[in-house]
Structure formats: C-alpha cells, structure tokens
Write a protein that holds these residues in place. Structure first.
Motif, PDB file in Angstrom:
ATOM      1  N   VAL A  51       0.838  -1.203   0.000  1.00  0.00           N
ATOM      2  CA  VAL A  51       0.000   0.000   0.000  1.00  0.00           C
ATOM      3  C   VAL A  51       0.875   1.256   0.000  1.00  0.00           C
ATOM      4  O   VAL A  51       0.617   2.204  -0.756  1.00  0.00           O
ATOM      5  CB  VAL A  51      -0.964  -0.006   1.204  1.00  0.00           C
ATOM      6  N   SER A  54       2.441   1.715  -3.400  1.00  0.00           N
ATOM      7  CA  SER A  54       1.409   2.137  -4.345  1.00  0.00           C
ATOM      8  C   SER A  54       1.083   3.622  -4.198  1.00  0.00           C
ATOM      9  O   SER A  54       0.979   4.348  -5.195  1.00  0.00           O
ATOM     10  CB  SER A  54       0.142   1.301  -4.130  1.00  0.00           C
ATOM     11  N   GLU A  55       0.939   4.079  -2.966  1.00  0.00           N
ATOM     12  CA  GLU A  55       0.627   5.493  -2.730  1.00  0.00           C
ATOM     13  C   GLU A  55       1.756   6.394  -3.223  1.00  0.00           C
ATOM     14  O   GLU A  55       1.509   7.416  -3.864  1.00  0.00           O
ATOM     15  CB  GLU A  55       0.347   5.731  -1.250  1.00  0.00           C
ATOM     16  N   ASP A  56       2.997   6.020  -2.927  1.00  0.00           N
ATOM     17  CA  ASP A  56       4.140   6.834  -3.357  1.00  0.00           C
ATOM     18  C   ASP A  56       4.281   6.850  -4.880  1.00  0.00           C
ATOM     19  O   ASP A  56       4.567   7.894  -5.475  1.00  0.00           O
ATOM     20  CB  ASP A  56       5.428   6.325  -2.716  1.00  0.00           C
ATOM     21  N   SER A  58       1.846   6.361  -7.043  1.00  0.00           N
ATOM     22  CA  SER A  58       0.711   7.123  -7.574  1.00  0.00           C
ATOM     23  C   SER A  58       0.997   8.626  -7.538  1.00  0.00           C
ATOM     24  O   SER A  58       0.746   9.342  -8.518  1.00  0.00           O
ATOM     25  CB  SER A  58      -0.548   6.805  -6.771  1.00  0.00           C
ATOM     26  N   LEU A  59       1.526   9.102  -6.421  1.00  0.00           N
ATOM     27  CA  LEU A  59       1.864  10.534  -6.304  1.00  0.00           C
ATOM     28  C   LEU A  59       2.911  10.933  -7.337  1.00  0.00           C
ATOM     29  O   LEU A  59       2.789  11.977  -7.988  1.00  0.00           O
ATOM     30  CB  LEU A  59       2.368  10.844  -4.894  1.00  0.00           C
TER      31      LEU A  59
END
Length: 109
Positions: A51, A54-56, A58-59
C-alpha cells in the motif's frame, strides 16, 4: 514509456526495500492498467508495504504526468504463479517453490 516509469519509481522502490519484478501497461475490456509487480528484497512482501509503495508511486506518476489517458494503477506481488519470463528469473527461483504447467504435445512426428 515503461523504461521512463521504471526510472522514476526506482528511488521509491529502493526506499521501501523492494525490487521491481515486472511492469506492464495493458488494455483489458476498454480499460488501461499499469501493473507494477514488486518483491521484498529480504523476506516476504506484506500488505502495508504494498500500500505504501502504491501510494508513493501514484503521487510520483501524477506529478510527472507521463500517462496522459485514464488508467488504473495496480501494485502487487506477482504471486506464486508468476511467469518466469527470463533465464535470470529462472535462476533466481532455484530452490524456491514454483508452479509448473506442462503442455501436452499432440504431435506424433
């Protein structure tokens, strides 16, 4: 494009102590998917790490805007049945459990 994305996300992967196993950008049922398959350098990949990566990613991808059309980002482990696409991947899997599917040869030549 995948080479550029790989270069962009490498520092993120390094920061989370994971490596890129595979990356693909595919169309399925009129939807585009950027799939990034990662593995832990040492140990097993857990959901929290997946997770966070994925967040990093995506940014970073939103910031760089490399992919101009809409797509879904999927970051995951390749799983136990991952295809071993290169000789290097086969060699890295020696001593590990792997899934093998044999094809029946119907040719009686």
């Amino acid at each position: 494009m995948l080479e550029k994305i790989t270069s962009l996300i490498q520092p993120i992967l390094d920061n989370h102590d994971v490596y890129l196993d595979d990356i693909e950008y595919v169309s399925e049922k009129n939807e585009w998917y950027l799939r990034i398959f990662i593995e832990k350098n040492d140990g097993h990949l857990d959901m929290d790490t997946c997770v966070a990566v994925s967040e990093d990613i995506s940014l970073k991808l939103d910031e760089e805007d490399i992919i101009t059309n809409e797509y879904y980002l999927e970051v995951s482990s390749p799983g136990a049945e991952k295809p071993l696409k290169t000789l290097e991947k086969v060699q890295q899997s020696i001593g590990e459990y792997v899934y093998i599917q044999f094809k029946t040869n119907t040719w009686n030549g």
